[in-house]
Design a protein around this motif. Structure first.
Motif, PDB file in Angstrom:
ATOM      1  N   GLY A 149       0.797  -1.219   0.000  1.00 15.33           N
ATOM      2  CA  GLY A 149       0.000   0.000   0.000  1.00 15.33           C
ATOM      3  C   GLY A 149       0.829   1.268   0.000  1.00 15.33           C
ATOM      4  O   GLY A 149       0.482   2.249   0.670  1.00 15.33           O
ATOM      5  N   LEU A 150       1.920   1.267  -0.748  1.00 16.35           N
ATOM      6  CA  LEU A 150       2.819   2.426  -0.805  1.00 16.35           C
ATOM      7  C   LEU A 150       2.478   3.240  -2.048  1.00 16.35           C
ATOM      8  O   LEU A 150       2.897   2.909  -3.154  1.00 16.35           O
ATOM      9  N   ARG A 151       1.731   4.322  -1.870  1.00 17.93           N
ATOM     10  CA  ARG A 151       1.214   5.062  -3.008  1.00 17.93           C
ATOM     11  C   ARG A 151       1.926   6.400  -3.222  1.00 17.93           C
ATOM     12  O   ARG A 151       1.442   7.262  -3.960  1.00 17.93           O
ATOM     13  N   GLY A 152       3.086   6.556  -2.599  1.00 21.43           N
ATOM     14  CA  GLY A 152       3.874   7.762  -2.796  1.00 21.43           C
ATOM     15  C   GLY A 152       4.710   7.678  -4.056  1.00 21.43           C
ATOM     16  O   GLY A 152       4.430   6.877  -4.957  1.00 21.43           O
ATOM     17  N   PRO A 153       5.780   8.481  -4.160  1.00 18.28           N
ATOM     18  CA  PRO A 153       6.579   8.541  -5.389  1.00 18.28           C
ATOM     19  C   PRO A 153       7.123   7.179  -5.798  1.00 18.28           C
ATOM     20  O   PRO A 153       7.771   6.489  -5.004  1.00 18.28           O
ATOM     21  N   GLY A 154       6.846   6.779  -7.034  1.00 15.12           N
ATOM     22  CA  GLY A 154       7.314   5.503  -7.553  1.00 15.12           C
ATOM     23  C   GLY A 154       8.086   5.691  -8.845  1.00 15.12           C
ATOM     24  O   GLY A 154       7.780   6.590  -9.633  1.00 15.12           O
ATOM     25  N   ALA A 155       9.087   4.849  -9.057  1.00 16.16           N
ATOM     26  CA  ALA A 155       9.887   4.956 -10.278  1.00 16.16           C
ATOM     27  C   ALA A 155      10.651   3.662 -10.492  1.00 16.16           C
ATOM     28  O   ALA A 155      10.793   2.840  -9.577  1.00 16.16           O
ATOM     29  N   ALA A 171      15.645   7.532  -4.928  1.00 23.59           N
ATOM     30  CA  ALA A 171      14.821   7.430  -3.726  1.00 23.59           C
ATOM     31  C   ALA A 171      15.193   8.526  -2.729  1.00 23.59           C
ATOM     32  O   ALA A 171      14.310   9.128  -2.085  1.00 23.59           O
ATOM     33  N   ARG A 172      16.466   8.779  -2.587  1.00 20.71           N
ATOM     34  CA  ARG A 172      16.924   9.875  -1.718  1.00 20.71           C
ATOM     35  C   ARG A 172      16.350  11.200  -2.188  1.00 20.71           C
ATOM     36  O   ARG A 172      15.941  12.051  -1.385  1.00 20.71           O
ATOM     37  N   VAL A 183      11.075   2.597  -0.294  1.00 22.83           N
ATOM     38  CA  VAL A 183      11.595   1.234  -0.428  1.00 22.83           C
ATOM     39  C   VAL A 183      12.350   1.190  -1.752  1.00 22.83           C
ATOM     40  O   VAL A 183      11.776   1.458  -2.808  1.00 22.83           O
ATOM     41  N   THR A 184      13.637   0.852  -1.705  1.00 24.66           N
ATOM     42  CA  THR A 184      14.455   1.055  -2.896  1.00 24.66           C
ATOM     43  C   THR A 184      15.553   0.006  -3.012  1.00 24.66           C
ATOM     44  O   THR A 184      15.956  -0.614  -2.037  1.00 24.66           O
ATOM     45  N   GLY A 185      16.036  -0.179  -4.236  1.00 24.65           N
ATOM     46  CA  GLY A 185      17.124  -1.118  -4.492  1.00 24.65           C
ATOM     47  C   GLY A 185      16.939  -1.794  -5.833  1.00 24.65           C
ATOM     48  O   GLY A 185      16.289  -1.253  -6.740  1.00 24.65           O
ATOM     49  N   GLY A 186      17.473  -2.993  -5.962  1.00 25.26           N
ATOM     50  CA  GLY A 186      17.370  -3.714  -7.227  1.00 25.26           C
ATOM     51  C   GLY A 186      17.536  -5.206  -7.035  1.00 25.26           C
ATOM     52  O   GLY A 186      18.261  -5.652  -6.140  1.00 25.26           O
ATOM     53  N   VAL A 187      16.836  -5.980  -7.865  1.00 23.13           N
ATOM     54  CA  VAL A 187      16.904  -7.443  -7.842  1.00 23.13           C
ATOM     55  C   VAL A 187      16.822  -7.942  -9.278  1.00 23.13           C
ATOM     56  O   VAL A 187      16.077  -7.377 -10.089  1.00 23.13           O
ATOM     57  N   GLU A 188      17.570  -8.984  -9.597  1.00 24.75           N
ATOM     58  CA  GLU A 188      17.575  -9.549 -10.951  1.00 24.75           C
ATOM     59  C   GLU A 188      17.511 -11.071 -10.908  1.00 24.75           C
ATOM     60  O   GLU A 188      17.950 -11.698  -9.939  1.00 24.75           O
ATOM     61  N   SER A 189      16.987 -11.653 -11.992  1.00 25.37           N
ATOM     62  CA  SER A 189      17.125 -13.085 -12.258  1.00 25.37           C
ATOM     63  C   SER A 189      16.743 -13.319 -13.715  1.00 25.37           C
ATOM     64  O   SER A 189      15.622 -13.000 -14.119  1.00 25.37           O
ATOM     65  N   LEU A 236      14.752   3.530   3.049  1.00 26.42           N
ATOM     66  CA  LEU A 236      15.319   4.845   3.316  1.00 26.42           C
ATOM     67  C   LEU A 236      14.268   5.695   3.999  1.00 26.42           C
ATOM     68  O   LEU A 236      13.101   5.718   3.583  1.00 26.42           O
ATOM     69  N   GLU A 237      14.682   6.414   5.040  1.00 26.27           N
ATOM     70  CA  GLU A 237      13.763   7.321   5.727  1.00 26.27           C
ATOM     71  C   GLU A 237      14.399   8.683   5.929  1.00 26.27           C
ATOM     72  O   GLU A 237      15.618   8.805   6.118  1.00 26.27           O
ATOM     73  N   GLU A 238      13.556   9.682   5.903  1.00 26.72           N
ATOM     74  CA  GLU A 238      13.989  11.034   6.250  1.00 26.72           C
ATOM     75  C   GLU A 238      14.435  11.029   7.697  1.00 26.72           C
ATOM     76  O   GLU A 238      13.787  10.455   8.570  1.00 26.72           O
ATOM     77  N   ALA A 239      15.560  11.667   7.994  1.00 22.31           N
ATOM     78  CA  ALA A 239      16.233  11.497   9.278  1.00 22.31           C
ATOM     79  C   ALA A 239      15.377  11.912  10.467  1.00 22.31           C
ATOM     80  O   ALA A 239      15.327  11.206  11.488  1.00 22.31           O
ATOM     81  N   THR A 240      14.692  13.036  10.371  1.00 24.01           N
ATOM     82  CA  THR A 240      13.901  13.502  11.516  1.00 24.01           C
ATOM     83  C   THR A 240      12.803  12.509  11.857  1.00 24.01           C
ATOM     84  O   THR A 240      12.589  12.169  13.032  1.00 24.01           O
TER      85      THR A 240
END
Length: 403
Positions: A149-155, A171-172, A183-189, A236-240
């Motif tokens: 249910g993550l409906r914020g910025p996606g790419a 993502a930063r 939620v960010t990163g990469g996966v391959e197969s 990744l989260e905003e520090a505050t």
């Protein structure tokens, strides 16, 4: 604004889960072995970093299995791990504040080629309706977003081996624009027969049959590289916001940059050093502030020479410890950079630089202080530089810093 890593999810050839991967990396346990499903003798290269004992039904609901490729299943499991590790319950937060940014270089190869085979041999009525999206590069971003249910910025970013770092960098950027979590990163197969032929066609695979000798970057007897599957997903989260909820803090994504190589024959230098310089500037650091470099380590004589020259020019010959733990997993394309970020974060935590296994002697022309086995190097690490290059001229660099 600081972007802090609060959760890690890993699906790697030498370990499922961050801690399992890290133990294997320090101890030299490799996930590289022959592809059993390929007929011996039909392909010039047969070694790959492979994830074994992966029981997808133990991790994902059955309704997801008919609509997902192996790469997406791995990405979903890694994302589940990362969110659980971060202690984040997405249902308790504003859904538009949380986004997903991933990278993928090959898409759902195995899924789509299975469906194409049905089309040719059985007819269109036998093709899965899920083929409409299961093959797509963006499907990992979409499926992770839907599942949580993550409906914020996606790419999604597609820059081959550099893509995972590009995803984390983007993502930063979304956090700087107002999102609180990504939620960010990469996966391959992509090890079905057609996918394997595509790997071979790139012209850089090792044809060595001994896993301990197949992928040995920065040596005098280069043999190319070994591809692998898997990768890593980070929260990744905003520090505050992260500190306000008392999150565990692995480290900061302090700097990021991407460049593109000039056209061949232009006389201009490759862009890797420039990417590293820009990432350091973005982090507000100078070369002496970097305690270790996680190298791209292409395993190709010309490309290794380019990277070594970039590092010598930036840090001085032998001026910084360099390592490439990916010799235990193979090059994971979009998954490789995020997996190196995970290793860098654990290096900062434990003060242990993982060695480059299988490399005993560095060719003198590289002038590198390459950390080699059999044991990790103990060193206090406050900042690490992670490098990645994608075929076609992509360069990416990320600076990871202790908090």
């Amino acid at each position: 604004m600081k972007a802090l890593v609060t959760g890690l999810g890993v699906v790697a050839p030498n370990g499922i889960g961050g801690e399992a991967f890290w133990r294997s990396t320090l101890e030299g346990r490799s996930g590289v072995r022959p592809l059993a499903h390929l007929a011996a003798g039909e392909y010039p290269a047969r070694l790959a970093g492979q994830i074994s004992d992966f029981d997808v039904e133990a991790h994902l609901p059955g309704r997801l299995l008919p609509q997902t490729d192996r790469s997406t299943r791995l990405a979903l499991v890694a994302a589940d791990q990362a969110l659980a590790d971060a202690g984040v319950d997405p249902t308790q937060r504003l859904d538009y504040d949380m986004g997903v940014v991933t990278s993928n270089a090959t898409g759902g190869f195995e899924f789509t080629h299975t469906e194409i085979n049905k089309l040719w041999n059985l007819g269109p009525r036998h093709v899965s309706v899920y083929e409409s999206f299961a093959w797509f590069y963006a499907v990992n971003t979409g499926q992770i977003s839907i599942r949580h249910g993550l409906r914020g910025p996606g790419a999604v970013l597609v820059t081959e081996q550099a893509g995972g770092l590009d995803a984390v960098g983007h993502a930063r950027r979304t956090l700087r624009k107002g999102a609180t979590l990504s939620v960010t990163g990469g996966v391959e197969s992509s090890f079905d027969p057609w996918g394997w032929v595509c790997h071979i066609a790139a012209g850089r695979l090792s044809t060595e049959t001994d896993p301990a000798r197949a992928y040995r970057p920065f040596t005098a007897d280069h043999r190319g590289h070994v591809p692998g599957e898997g990768g890593a997903i980070l929260v990744l989260e905003e520090a505050t916001a992260a500190r306000a909820r008392g999150a565990r803090l692995y480290g900061e994504i302090a700097g990021y940059a991407a460049t593109f190589d000039p056209r061949p024959g232009s006389g201009r230098p490759p862009g890797l050093r420039r990417a590293a310089e820009l990432a350091l500037a973005d982090a507000g650091l100078n070369p002496p502030d970097i305690d270790v470099v996680f190298a791209d380590a292409a395993g190709d004589a010309a490309l290794d020479q380019q990277e070594a020259e970039a590092l010598a020019g930036l840090f001085g010959p032998g001026g910084v410890p360099v390592t490439a733990p990916k010799t235990l997993t193979g090059r994971l394309h979009a998954g490789g950079g995020p997996l190196d970020i995970v290793a860098a974060l654990y290096t900062i935590r434990d003060g242990l630089i993982p060695p480059t296994f299988h490399v005993t002697e560095v060719a003198p022309q590289y002038r590198l202080d390459l950390v080699r086995g059999p044991h990790p190097r103990a060193r206090t690490v406050r900042a690490a530089l992670v490098l990645a290059r994608g075929q076609g001229g992509f360069n990416a660099a990320i600076v990871v810093r202790a908090v």
